[in-house]
Design a protein around this motif. Structure first.
Motif, PDB file in Angstrom:
ATOM      1  N   LYS A  59     -14.742 -14.186  -3.984  1.00 57.77           N
ATOM      2  CA  LYS A  59     -14.524 -15.570  -4.423  1.00 57.77           C
ATOM      3  C   LYS A  59     -15.770 -16.417  -4.175  1.00 57.77           C
ATOM      4  CE  LYS A  59     -11.344 -19.477  -3.715  1.00 57.77           C
ATOM      5  NZ  LYS A  59     -10.159 -19.962  -2.945  1.00 57.77           N
ATOM      6  N   ILE A  60     -16.379 -16.259  -3.006  1.00 61.02           N
ATOM      7  CA  ILE A  60     -17.586 -17.027  -2.680  1.00 61.02           C
ATOM      8  C   ILE A  60     -18.769 -16.531  -3.502  1.00 61.02           C
ATOM      9  CG2 ILE A  60     -19.253 -17.584  -0.855  1.00 61.02           C
ATOM     10  CD1 ILE A  60     -16.900 -17.243   1.144  1.00 61.02           C
ATOM     11  N   TYR A  61     -18.908 -15.216  -3.612  1.00 61.22           N
ATOM     12  CA  TYR A  61     -20.034 -14.636  -4.334  1.00 61.22           C
ATOM     13  C   TYR A  61     -20.041 -15.083  -5.793  1.00 61.22           C
ATOM     14  CZ  TYR A  61     -23.499 -11.215  -5.830  1.00 61.22           C
ATOM     15  OH  TYR A  61     -24.640 -10.632  -6.347  1.00 61.22           O
ATOM     16  N   ARG A  62     -18.881 -15.115  -6.403  1.00 61.77           N
ATOM     17  CA  ARG A  62     -18.805 -15.430  -7.830  1.00 61.77           C
ATOM     18  C   ARG A  62     -18.601 -16.913  -8.132  1.00 61.77           C
ATOM     19  NH1 ARG A  62     -19.284 -11.010 -10.492  1.00 61.77           N
ATOM     20  NH2 ARG A  62     -18.709  -9.002  -9.588  1.00 61.77           N
ATOM     21  N   GLY A  63     -17.989 -17.638  -7.209  1.00 61.55           N
ATOM     22  CA  GLY A  63     -17.699 -19.038  -7.509  1.00 61.55           C
ATOM     23  C   GLY A  63     -18.250 -20.046  -6.525  1.00 61.55           C
ATOM     24  N   ARG A  69     -18.160 -27.759  -0.426  1.00 59.59           N
ATOM     25  CA  ARG A  69     -19.301 -27.803   0.502  1.00 59.59           C
ATOM     26  C   ARG A  69     -20.635 -27.604  -0.219  1.00 59.59           C
ATOM     27  NH1 ARG A  69     -17.962 -23.435   4.614  1.00 59.59           N
ATOM     28  NH2 ARG A  69     -15.848 -23.339   3.817  1.00 59.59           N
ATOM     29  N   ASN A  70     -20.577 -27.653  -1.534  1.00 59.56           N
ATOM     30  CA  ASN A  70     -21.780 -27.471  -2.352  1.00 59.56           C
ATOM     31  C   ASN A  70     -22.496 -26.147  -2.069  1.00 59.56           C
ATOM     32  OD1 ASN A  70     -21.635 -30.021  -3.730  1.00 59.56           O
ATOM     33  ND2 ASN A  70     -22.378 -31.000  -1.863  1.00 59.56           N
ATOM     34  N   THR A 118     -34.240 -21.674   0.469  1.00 67.90           N
ATOM     35  CA  THR A 118     -32.988 -21.624  -0.297  1.00 67.90           C
ATOM     36  C   THR A 118     -31.880 -20.970   0.514  1.00 67.90           C
ATOM     37  OG1 THR A 118     -34.176 -21.508  -2.403  1.00 67.90           O
ATOM     38  CG2 THR A 118     -31.893 -20.748  -2.395  1.00 67.90           C
ATOM     39  N   MET A 119     -32.191 -19.830   1.113  1.00 69.10           N
ATOM     40  CA  MET A 119     -31.169 -19.116   1.882  1.00 69.10           C
ATOM     41  C   MET A 119     -30.815 -19.834   3.178  1.00 69.10           C
ATOM     42  SD  MET A 119     -29.884 -16.753   0.211  1.00 69.10           S
ATOM     43  CE  MET A 119     -28.833 -16.371   1.593  1.00 69.10           C
ATOM     44  N   THR A 120     -31.760 -20.518   3.765  1.00 65.17           N
ATOM     45  CA  THR A 120     -31.465 -21.315   4.963  1.00 65.17           C
ATOM     46  C   THR A 120     -30.438 -22.387   4.623  1.00 65.17           C
ATOM     47  OG1 THR A 120     -33.639 -20.927   5.943  1.00 65.17           O
ATOM     48  CG2 THR A 120     -32.431 -22.863   6.699  1.00 65.17           C
ATOM     49  N   GLY A 121     -30.635 -23.036   3.482  1.00 65.30           N
ATOM     50  CA  GLY A 121     -29.717 -24.093   3.052  1.00 65.30           C
ATOM     51  C   GLY A 121     -28.324 -23.573   2.746  1.00 65.30           C
ATOM     52  N   VAL A 122     -28.253 -22.416   2.111  1.00 58.48           N
ATOM     53  CA  VAL A 122     -26.945 -21.828   1.771  1.00 58.48           C
ATOM     54  C   VAL A 122     -26.222 -21.366   3.032  1.00 58.48           C
ATOM     55  CG1 VAL A 122     -25.802 -19.899   0.614  1.00 58.48           C
ATOM     56  CG2 VAL A 122     -27.633 -21.143  -0.557  1.00 58.48           C
ATOM     57  N   ALA A 182     -26.488 -22.256   6.046  1.00 63.01           N
ATOM     58  CA  ALA A 182     -26.125 -23.343   6.957  1.00 63.01           C
ATOM     59  C   ALA A 182     -24.713 -23.861   6.692  1.00 63.01           C
ATOM     60  CB  ALA A 182     -27.131 -24.483   6.830  1.00 63.01           C
ATOM     61  N   LYS A 183     -24.203 -23.619   5.484  1.00 63.75           N
ATOM     62  CA  LYS A 183     -22.895 -24.148   5.103  1.00 63.75           C
ATOM     63  C   LYS A 183     -21.777 -23.103   5.221  1.00 63.75           C
ATOM     64  CE  LYS A 183     -25.223 -27.152   1.774  1.00 63.75           C
ATOM     65  NZ  LYS A 183     -25.413 -27.452   0.340  1.00 63.75           N
ATOM     66  N   LEU A 184     -22.101 -21.902   5.722  1.00 64.35           N
ATOM     67  CA  LEU A 184     -21.105 -20.833   5.823  1.00 64.35           C
ATOM     68  C   LEU A 184     -20.684 -20.602   7.268  1.00 64.35           C
ATOM     69  CD1 LEU A 184     -22.738 -18.187   3.426  1.00 64.35           C
ATOM     70  CD2 LEU A 184     -20.892 -19.799   2.879  1.00 64.35           C
ATOM     71  N   ASN A 185     -19.388 -20.383   7.471  1.00 61.25           N
ATOM     72  CA  ASN A 185     -18.922 -20.039   8.820  1.00 61.25           C
ATOM     73  C   ASN A 185     -18.973 -18.522   9.006  1.00 61.25           C
ATOM     74  OD1 ASN A 185     -16.463 -18.890   7.786  1.00 61.25           O
ATOM     75  ND2 ASN A 185     -15.541 -20.937   7.710  1.00 61.25           N
TER      76      ASN A 185
END
Length: 215
Positions: free
Chosen positions: A134-138, A143-144, A191-195, A197-200
């Motif tokens: 779900k996260i990978y595709r959508g 949380r942007n 880019t990956m640091t920003g992404v 940072a929003k994942l638990n």
């Protein structure tokens, strides 16, 4: 043969010789400018001598703590090796290994790994993999968090030099890299640091488990 005809003949032969010489010089210049093709045999020798202890002789499914290199984009691998060597990507072990390699060595070993067909992996937890898909595709809209597929492609093939192939990668390794990005330990992709940072923690494990079985 008259003087005019003789002069014209000599002049035309001179032009032809000049054209041939110019063409040969142009081809030589093109050959000199063209980058040398990677030497897979030398790349394999580097793999065996330098990389095999952690990545296996052919970059295959070694320890889950280390990445699978088979089938990875050569441009991406060279970029990572250069950044390990320069200290931009911080890893004492890899910095020591990369420091012994020239850029030609890096291109050779990267091409060797890329020439191998990556073996398929598998997800371990069905429920976790479903969340990961779900996260990978959508993504996660509230949380942007963008969909991973946007950069790593729907089948996890990635984009050469920019984004690595994720399909079949060890889940443990992929999760560790996301945690490192999130914590600022890995700093070579804003880019990956920003992404990350929003994942638990659960979301990171879910994405990693899903991509392990992606093909």
């Amino acid at each position: 043969m008259t003087f005019k005809r003789s002069f014209a003949f000599v002049f035309s032969c001179g032009l032809a010789a000049f054209a041939v010489a110019g063409s040969s010089a142009a081809r030589a210049a093109e050959a000199a400018a063209a980058p040398a093709r990677p030497d897979l045999a030398k790349g394999e020798a580097t793999s065996v001598a330098v990389c095999a202890a952690c990545h296996a002789n052919d970059g295959s499914r070694g320890s889950p703590a280390n990445p699978i290199l088979q089938g990875q984009h050569p441009e991406y691998l060279v970029k990572q090796l250069i950044e390990f060597k320069a200290g931009k990507r911080d890893n004492p072990i890899m910095r020591g290994m990369a420091s012994a390699l020239s850029e030609t060595d890096m291109k050779n070993v990267a091409a060797f790994y890329a020439s191998k067909q990556a073996k398929p992996g598998f997800a371990k937890d069905k429920a976790l993999a479903a969340l990961g898909e779900k996260i990978y595709r959508g993504g996660i809209a509230e949380r942007n968090v963008p969909a991973c597929a946007g950069c790593h492609s729907p089948n996890g093939a990635g984009i050469p030099s920019q984004y690595p192939r994720l399909s079949g990668q060890h889940a443990d390794y992929a999760a560790a890299q996301l945690v490192a990005f999130r914590g600022g330990l890995r700093k070579n992709s804003a880019t990956m640091t920003g992404v990350a940072a929003k994942l638990n923690d659960r979301e990171i494990k879910a994405v990693a488990d899903y991509t392990a079985g992606l093909h």
